[in-house]
Design a protein around this motif. Structure first.
Motif, PDB file in Angstrom:
ATOM      1  N   VAL A 128      67.263  34.770  83.748  1.00  0.00           N
ATOM      2  CA  VAL A 128      67.081  34.447  85.226  1.00  0.00           C
ATOM      3  C   VAL A 128      68.361  34.752  86.598  1.00  0.00           C
ATOM      4  N   ILE A 129      68.298  35.879  86.962  1.00  0.00           N
ATOM      5  CA  ILE A 129      70.081  36.616  88.219  1.00  0.00           C
ATOM      6  C   ILE A 129      68.504  35.997  89.483  1.00  0.00           C
ATOM      7  N   ASP A 130      67.655  36.975  89.623  1.00  0.00           N
ATOM      8  CA  ASP A 130      67.672  36.593  90.918  1.00  0.00           C
ATOM      9  C   ASP A 130      66.460  36.065  91.017  1.00  0.00           C
ATOM     10  N   LEU A 131      66.465  35.351  91.517  1.00  0.00           N
ATOM     11  CA  LEU A 131      65.592  34.198  92.187  1.00  0.00           C
ATOM     12  C   LEU A 131      64.256  34.195  92.762  1.00  0.00           C
ATOM     13  N   MET A 132      64.298  35.160  93.248  1.00  0.00           N
ATOM     14  CA  MET A 132      63.085  35.522  94.404  1.00  0.00           C
ATOM     15  C   MET A 132      62.172  36.172  93.720  1.00  0.00           C
TER      16      MET A 132
END
Length: 309
Positions: free
Chosen positions: A244-248
């Protein structure tokens, strides 16, 4: 089976003395241990001390204790000298001060004991317990046992008292020694994280909700060995899923996995003109449809928000 007292002492504060019995609050003996055996015959092994210089076993009668004050340089202490340095055991926990419960960080907690009133101590015990509970404070003092001196914290719990041994300040490392980079957190990310925390919150900690799966697995394997069954080892699961790269997106996926629709965050403010040029050369990746996001949530490792106790 009723708990067995392991000792007795007197809790003293001011001119009040409370005789109490001491009970161990934890059971370290529940840990599963294995013995070292000789592979050829299966018999127990005996531990020996070897002299590094002469390479020969040394009997206990020929062993002395020494402190290494410099590299390979020792000062030797006799058993009598070590005994004289020990703290004389006391049968009293002398209270020095009372502080708010929340002011004692749990990182200082060590071994815990239950306290119960001894003969003639029921009345002052009940009074002390209620006074601590209603003041929302705990008692700090000193207690000497087994040749050592301890800081102890006495706090109310349910209908009784717990005496908690505390670590000294130099026994606890500061979190400032840990390299934690300062990172900016967006308000939209914070809002989703707080929503996820609220969704998984409970009113109180229930220790019975957590089981030691490793211990159960070891006990089952031991039982199979005892019964003469063959133990089969399951292959470990492969990688932990997509990174997972995008925290949102991770926060949204976590909320969707729990069946709650996250509230839409406010639109981000436009970036300065200098950032627009960079945006023209680097197009943002296309967002996956909602169905793909939900599928990714099933394989993506969960992101846990750490909260300070």
């Amino acid at each position: 089976m009723a708990a067995r007292s392991i000792g007795s002492l007197t809790v003293s504060f001011g001119l009040v003395a409370i005789p109490v019995k001491l009970y161990s609050a934890t059971e370290s003996s529940r840990a599963i241990s294995f013995n070292m055996l000789h592979k050829a015959c299966g018999s127990r092994l005996k531990q020996q001390y070897l002299c590094l210089k002469e390479g020969v076993p040394v009997e206990r009668d020929d062993i002395v204790k020494g402190y290494e004050f410099a590299k390979d340089q020792y000062v030797i202490f006799t058993p009598e000298e070590l005994k004289a340095l020990e703290e004389a055991g006391t049968h009293s926990a002398d209270i020095a001060e009372f502080v708010p419960l929340e002011s004692v960080d749990p990182v200082y907690f060590d071994k815990a004991y239950y306290l119960a009133p001894d003969k003639g101590g029921a009345k002052p015990y009940a009074l002390f317990t209620r006074a601590l509970r209603e003041s929302n404070r705990c008692a700090l003092g000193r207690w000497a046992a087994r040749g050592k001196q301890y800081i102890v914290m006495i706090r109310p719990v349910e209908d009784g008292l717990i005496m908690q041994q505390l670590l000294y300040a130099d026994e606890v490392r500061s979190i400032k020694e840990v390299d934690i980079p300062k990172t900016e957190v967006k308000e939209s990310e914070l809002k989703l994280a707080q929503q996820l925390i609220e969704q998984q919150s409970s009113e109180r900690f229930d220790p019975t909700a957590y089981k030691d799966d490793v211990r159960a697995r070891i006990e089952a394997a031991i039982q199979k060995k005892v019964e003469g069954q063959e133990i089969t080892l399951a292959e470990g699961a492969e990688g932990g899923g997509a990174q997972v790269i995008d925290l949102m997106e991770a926060l949204r996926a976590s909320l969707e996995r729990k069946g709650a629709a996250p509230s839409k965050p406010q639109a981000e403010k436009p970036q300065p003109a200098a950032a627009d040029k960079e945006a023209e050369t680097r197009k943002p990746p296309k967002r996956a449809p909602a169905t793909e996001t939900a599928q990714a949530a099933e394989t993506a490792p969960p992101v846990r928000a750490r909260a300070r106790k």
